[in-house]
Design a protein around this motif. Structure first.
Motif, PDB file in Angstrom:
ATOM      1  N   ASP A  77       0.883  -1.146   0.039  1.00  0.00           N
ATOM      2  CA  ASP A  77       0.075  -0.084   0.011  1.00  0.00           C
ATOM      3  C   ASP A  77       0.798   1.079   0.107  1.00  0.00           C
ATOM      4  O   ASP A  77       1.386   1.715   1.126  1.00  0.00           O
ATOM      5  CB  ASP A  77      -0.939   0.001   1.310  1.00  0.00           C
ATOM      6  N   ARG A 137      -2.489   8.605   5.785  1.00  0.00           N
ATOM      7  CA  ARG A 137      -3.364   7.770   5.895  1.00  0.00           C
ATOM      8  C   ARG A 137      -3.871   7.448   7.315  1.00  0.00           C
ATOM      9  O   ARG A 137      -2.931   7.590   8.193  1.00  0.00           O
ATOM     10  CB  ARG A 137      -2.804   6.347   5.448  1.00  0.00           C
ATOM     11  N   GLU A 138      -5.004   7.136   7.634  1.00  0.00           N
ATOM     12  CA  GLU A 138      -5.688   7.175   8.991  1.00  0.00           C
ATOM     13  C   GLU A 138      -6.160   5.699   9.347  1.00  0.00           C
ATOM     14  O   GLU A 138      -6.884   5.743  10.317  1.00  0.00           O
ATOM     15  CB  GLU A 138      -6.571   8.203   9.374  1.00  0.00           C
ATOM     16  N   VAL A 170       2.404   5.039  -0.171  1.00  0.00           N
ATOM     17  CA  VAL A 170       1.868   6.417   0.265  1.00  0.00           C
ATOM     18  C   VAL A 170       2.765   7.593  -0.134  1.00  0.00           C
ATOM     19  O   VAL A 170       3.891   7.367   0.268  1.00  0.00           O
ATOM     20  CB  VAL A 170       1.893   6.405   1.997  1.00  0.00           C
ATOM     21  N   GLU A 174       0.963  12.678   1.609  1.00  0.00           N
ATOM     22  CA  GLU A 174      -0.396  11.926   1.891  1.00  0.00           C
ATOM     23  C   GLU A 174      -0.115  11.481   3.203  1.00  0.00           C
ATOM     24  O   GLU A 174       0.563  11.228   3.915  1.00  0.00           O
ATOM     25  CB  GLU A 174      -0.325  10.741   0.724  1.00  0.00           C
TER      26      GLU A 174
END
Length: 100
Positions: A81, A89-90, A83, A87
């Protein structure tokens, strides 16, 4: 008097001679737990696994390179994945590694 191309090529050769191997992605990566605890990784080395601080971390990539996040704490899950720089991501970040 030396010609400019000759001087420039000498400077370029000297620069290459003193340049080190590929370096870390300049910047920081911030891991944040659901409870608000934070871990900051400065200039992460490419290929090195950085474990999170517990399950379900968020991550913010403030480096100049792409990072890969994994749901497990050891960068072993076969879920890739990416990033990108800038960016955030949570969700479900257990660990990460820098690509470049």
């Amino acid at each position: 008097m030396r010609s400019i191309p000759l001087v420039l090529s000498a400077v370029a050769a000297a620069t290459l001679a003193f340049a080190g191997p590929a370096s870390a992605a300049p910047g920081i990566v911030i891991l944040t737990s659901p409870g608000g605890e934070q871990q900051v990784v400065e200039n992460p080395e490419p290929g090195q696994c950085h474990p999170g601080i517990g399950p379900d971390n968020g991550v913010a990539n403030f480096t100049q390179g792409t990072i890969l996040v994994f749901p497990d704490p050891a960068c072993r899950t076969r879920i890739y994945d990416p990033v990108e720089p800038g960016e955030v991501r949570e969700d479900n970040v257990g660990s990460f590694t820098a690509l470049d």
